[in-house]
Design a protein around this motif. Structure first.
Motif, PDB file in Angstrom:
ATOM      1  N   PRO A 147      -2.554   3.289   9.210  1.00 34.64           N
ATOM      2  CA  PRO A 147      -2.674   2.389   8.058  1.00 34.64           C
ATOM      3  C   PRO A 147      -3.618   1.233   8.393  1.00 34.64           C
ATOM      4  O   PRO A 147      -3.682   0.794   9.545  1.00 34.64           O
ATOM      5  N   LEU A 148      -4.315   0.744   7.401  1.00 28.55           N
ATOM      6  CA  LEU A 148      -5.381  -0.222   7.643  1.00 28.55           C
ATOM      7  C   LEU A 148      -4.833  -1.561   8.130  1.00 28.55           C
ATOM      8  O   LEU A 148      -3.939  -2.145   7.520  1.00 28.55           O
ATOM      9  N   LEU A 149      -5.416  -2.017   9.218  1.00 28.27           N
ATOM     10  CA  LEU A 149      -5.173  -3.366   9.720  1.00 28.27           C
ATOM     11  C   LEU A 149      -6.534  -3.956  10.041  1.00 28.27           C
ATOM     12  O   LEU A 149      -7.241  -3.472  10.931  1.00 28.27           O
ATOM     13  N   VAL A 150      -6.932  -4.984   9.287  1.00 26.36           N
ATOM     14  CA  VAL A 150      -8.269  -5.539   9.406  1.00 26.36           C
ATOM     15  C   VAL A 150      -8.185  -7.056   9.523  1.00 26.36           C
ATOM     16  O   VAL A 150      -7.323  -7.689   8.922  1.00 26.36           O
ATOM     17  N   CYS A 151      -9.082  -7.632  10.318  1.00 30.48           N
ATOM     18  CA  CYS A 151      -9.160  -9.085  10.504  1.00 30.48           C
ATOM     19  C   CYS A 151     -10.410  -9.622   9.828  1.00 30.48           C
ATOM     20  O   CYS A 151     -11.447  -8.967   9.797  1.00 30.48           O
ATOM     21  N   GLU A 210     -12.801   1.482   1.473  1.00 28.15           N
ATOM     22  CA  GLU A 210     -12.796   2.734   2.231  1.00 28.15           C
ATOM     23  C   GLU A 210     -11.374   3.254   2.402  1.00 28.15           C
ATOM     24  O   GLU A 210     -11.108   4.445   2.274  1.00 28.15           O
ATOM     25  N   ALA A 211     -10.456   2.334   2.689  1.00 30.02           N
ATOM     26  CA  ALA A 211      -9.058   2.741   2.885  1.00 30.02           C
ATOM     27  C   ALA A 211      -8.427   3.253   1.597  1.00 30.02           C
ATOM     28  O   ALA A 211      -7.495   4.057   1.637  1.00 30.02           O
ATOM     29  N   SER A 212      -8.930   2.775   0.456  1.00 31.87           N
ATOM     30  CA  SER A 212      -8.328   3.175  -0.819  1.00 31.87           C
ATOM     31  C   SER A 212      -8.444   4.681  -1.054  1.00 31.87           C
ATOM     32  O   SER A 212      -7.661   5.259  -1.820  1.00 31.87           O
ATOM     33  N   VAL A 213      -9.402   5.319  -0.409  1.00 33.34           N
ATOM     34  CA  VAL A 213      -9.521   6.779  -0.539  1.00 33.34           C
ATOM     35  C   VAL A 213      -8.284   7.450  -0.002  1.00 33.34           C
ATOM     36  O   VAL A 213      -7.739   8.390  -0.591  1.00 33.34           O
ATOM     37  N   GLN A 214      -7.764   6.956   1.144  1.00 28.51           N
ATOM     38  CA  GLN A 214      -6.531   7.513   1.709  1.00 28.51           C
ATOM     39  C   GLN A 214      -5.327   7.162   0.840  1.00 28.51           C
ATOM     40  O   GLN A 214      -4.419   7.976   0.669  1.00 28.51           O
ATOM     41  N   TRP A 215      -5.309   5.935   0.254  1.00 27.83           N
ATOM     42  CA  TRP A 215      -4.170   5.558  -0.565  1.00 27.83           C
ATOM     43  C   TRP A 215      -4.037   6.473  -1.784  1.00 27.83           C
ATOM     44  O   TRP A 215      -2.932   6.806  -2.213  1.00 27.83           O
ATOM     45  N   GLU A 216      -5.181   6.870  -2.366  1.00 30.02           N
ATOM     46  CA  GLU A 216      -5.166   7.644  -3.589  1.00 30.02           C
ATOM     47  C   GLU A 216      -4.954   9.142  -3.340  1.00 30.02           C
ATOM     48  O   GLU A 216      -4.707   9.898  -4.271  1.00 30.02           O
ATOM     49  N   ARG A 245     -17.062  -8.245   3.580  1.00 25.88           N
ATOM     50  CA  ARG A 245     -16.928  -7.187   4.588  1.00 25.88           C
ATOM     51  C   ARG A 245     -15.507  -6.608   4.589  1.00 25.88           C
ATOM     52  O   ARG A 245     -15.321  -5.398   4.716  1.00 25.88           O
ATOM     53  N   VAL A 246     -14.519  -7.487   4.470  1.00 27.35           N
ATOM     54  CA  VAL A 246     -13.130  -7.017   4.416  1.00 27.35           C
ATOM     55  C   VAL A 246     -12.915  -6.154   3.177  1.00 27.35           C
ATOM     56  O   VAL A 246     -12.235  -5.120   3.222  1.00 27.35           O
ATOM     57  N   LEU A 247     -13.506  -6.569   2.046  1.00 25.97           N
ATOM     58  CA  LEU A 247     -13.400  -5.778   0.829  1.00 25.97           C
ATOM     59  C   LEU A 247     -13.943  -4.370   1.047  1.00 25.97           C
ATOM     60  O   LEU A 247     -13.351  -3.390   0.580  1.00 25.97           O
ATOM     61  N   GLY A 248     -15.061  -4.260   1.771  1.00 22.61           N
ATOM     62  CA  GLY A 248     -15.615  -2.940   2.067  1.00 22.61           C
ATOM     63  C   GLY A 248     -14.639  -2.065   2.827  1.00 22.61           C
ATOM     64  O   GLY A 248     -14.491  -0.869   2.523  1.00 22.61           O
ATOM     65  N   CYS A 297      -9.202 -11.916  -4.758  1.00 23.55           N
ATOM     66  CA  CYS A 297      -9.887 -11.921  -6.058  1.00 23.55           C
ATOM     67  C   CYS A 297     -10.817 -10.710  -6.201  1.00 23.55           C
ATOM     68  O   CYS A 297     -10.794 -10.000  -7.214  1.00 23.55           O
ATOM     69  N   LEU A 298     -11.632 -10.480  -5.175  1.00 23.09           N
ATOM     70  CA  LEU A 298     -12.579  -9.365  -5.232  1.00 23.09           C
ATOM     71  C   LEU A 298     -11.855  -8.030  -5.250  1.00 23.09           C
ATOM     72  O   LEU A 298     -12.277  -7.087  -5.938  1.00 23.09           O
ATOM     73  N   LEU A 299     -10.748  -7.927  -4.506  1.00 22.36           N
ATOM     74  CA  LEU A 299      -9.982  -6.680  -4.486  1.00 22.36           C
ATOM     75  C   LEU A 299      -9.398  -6.387  -5.862  1.00 22.36           C
ATOM     76  O   LEU A 299      -9.422  -5.249  -6.331  1.00 22.36           O
ATOM     77  N   ARG A 300      -8.901  -7.415  -6.533  1.00 22.09           N
ATOM     78  CA  ARG A 300      -8.368  -7.219  -7.881  1.00 22.09           C
ATOM     79  C   ARG A 300      -9.475  -6.764  -8.835  1.00 22.09           C
ATOM     80  O   ARG A 300      -9.281  -5.852  -9.644  1.00 22.09           O
ATOM     81  N   ARG A 301     -10.643  -7.365  -8.749  1.00 23.45           N
ATOM     82  CA  ARG A 301     -11.731  -7.011  -9.654  1.00 23.45           C
ATOM     83  C   ARG A 301     -12.260  -5.599  -9.389  1.00 23.45           C
ATOM     84  O   ARG A 301     -12.698  -4.911 -10.313  1.00 23.45           O
ATOM     85  N   GLU A 302     -12.211  -5.163  -8.137  1.00 26.12           N
ATOM     86  CA  GLU A 302     -12.709  -3.835  -7.789  1.00 26.12           C
ATOM     87  C   GLU A 302     -11.698  -2.745  -8.125  1.00 26.12           C
ATOM     88  O   GLU A 302     -12.068  -1.662  -8.571  1.00 26.12           O
TER      89      GLU A 302
END
Length: 349
Positions: free
Chosen positions: A310-314, A340-346, A333-336, A18-23
């Motif tokens: 590539p991001l792998l987070v628990c 950060e990873a979205s910078v590499q995706w873009e 915390r996972v959203l954070g 949910c938070l990822l979609r909103r961000e």
């Protein structure tokens, strides 16, 4: 558009989606896999199989918000209250410790309604019966394998299942774990517990004065609740339900047994504690091998990044603590890490 896989449709995974979609709005395609057949994880709700409207929470029973978390997570609580997902607990709970400033809430539609709400808000592609078995690094992506299905590729993977299940995953994960990370994950421990629901027909009466009871000193049963009464929804026209949770020592002693072997033991002890129960139309027993976190990852960091690219987070309560606020902390915390990873995706590839 980057593909993000969230493994686990419990509160941490659903809120993270949910938070990822909103961000990130339309910048990501969010996919949620869960190995079970329903939403909620250990905040699960079962419906009477005979078709009546009675529900039973077989995992978490109610939400307790301390003064600190009520303020820190105000937006989350405000949203859940505004949508009617939460309402104040007003029923009598015998043995409930009164902690100054703590507010207790119940879920009119069952505890799983919390995860369902966030998943709906996320717009994620939700797939049940998707049991992840292994992960392989393929350049800038993860190839994720599951039982009985074709592997799929994702730009980032979030694992929110209990920590022992993370450690059981095959593929490249074992080689990627640093020694200190593995040591921290292996130190996480959980209690085990059985939960039993008894569903009664309409007009049946459960002959007790309370809505829920923390049973003192019983070697088998720790908690009993008349579930519809707990939620303030008791009605003679609807079937009622009774939920039983076993004690931590009982769960530890019987954790290697099947639930079919344990159910008669629980029922025998229940009838001693609450004589005169009506005959149930059906029962459901749930074995929680990983119930509540006893020892979390040191420092309760909320998440652990196993690989940045590539991001792998628990995430999950193994990195915080076992309640709604622990799940919220982990999702944040996972959203954070995902942002950060979205910078590499873009970035151009």
């Amino acid at each position: 558009m980057s593909r993000v896989l969230i493994v686990g449709a419990g509160v941490t995974g659903s809120l993270c989606a949910c938070l990822l979609r909103r961000e990130m709005q339309s910048k990501v395609q969010i996919v949620v896999w869960d190995k079970s057949r329903g939403t909620g994880g250990r905040m699960s709700t079962s419906r009477n199989p005979d078709g009546t409207s009675s529900l039973a929470d077989l995992g978490a029973q109610y939400i307790s918000a301390t003064q600190y978390y009520a303020q820190a997570h105000h937006s989350i609580y405000a949203e859940l209250l505004a949508h009617g997902i939460l309402k104040p607990l007003e029923a009598t709970v015998e043995g409930l410790r009164d902690v100054d400033g703590t507010k207790n809430y119940v879920t009119p539609a069952g505890m799983s309604s919390i995860a369902k709400h966030f998943l709906k808000e996320s717009g994620a592609q939700l797939h049940f019966d998707h049991h992840v078995t292994s992960l392989f690094r393929r350049g800038a992506s993860w190839e994720v394998h599951r039982k009985g299905g074709e592997p799929e590729k994702f730009d980032a993977v979030v694992l929110t299942m209990p920590v022992p299940q993370i450690l059981q995953l095959q593929g490249d994960l074992s080689d990627l774990l640093a020694a200190d990370q593995r040591g921290q994950l292996e130190a996480v421990s959980y209690s085990s517990r059985y939960a039993l629901a008894l569903f009664f027909p309409p007009a049946a009466t459960v002959p007790v004065p309370w809505a829920a009871w923390y049973v003192p000193g019983n070697p088998c049963i720790r908690y009993v609740a008349v579930d519809d009464r707990k939620r303030g929804q008791e009605s003679p026209d609807c079937g009622s339900s009774l939920v039983v949770h076993t004690s931590v020592p009982f769960g530890l002693q019987h954790q290697e047994l099947d639930k079919e072997e344990v159910q008669p033991i629980i029922l025998e002890e229940l009838h001693k504690l609450v004589p005169g129960l009506p005959q149930p139309t059906s029962t459901k027993c749930q074995k929680w091998r990983y119930s509540q976190v006893l020892t979390a990852v040191p420092g309760c960091p909320g998440h652990m990044t196993l690989l940045a690219e590539p991001l792998l987070v628990c995430g999950g309560d193994g990195f915080t603590h076992s309640n709604l606020d622990g799940c919220v902390e982990s999702a944040l915390r996972v959203l954070g890490a995902l942002k950060e990873a979205s910078v590499q995706w873009e970035a151009p590839r």
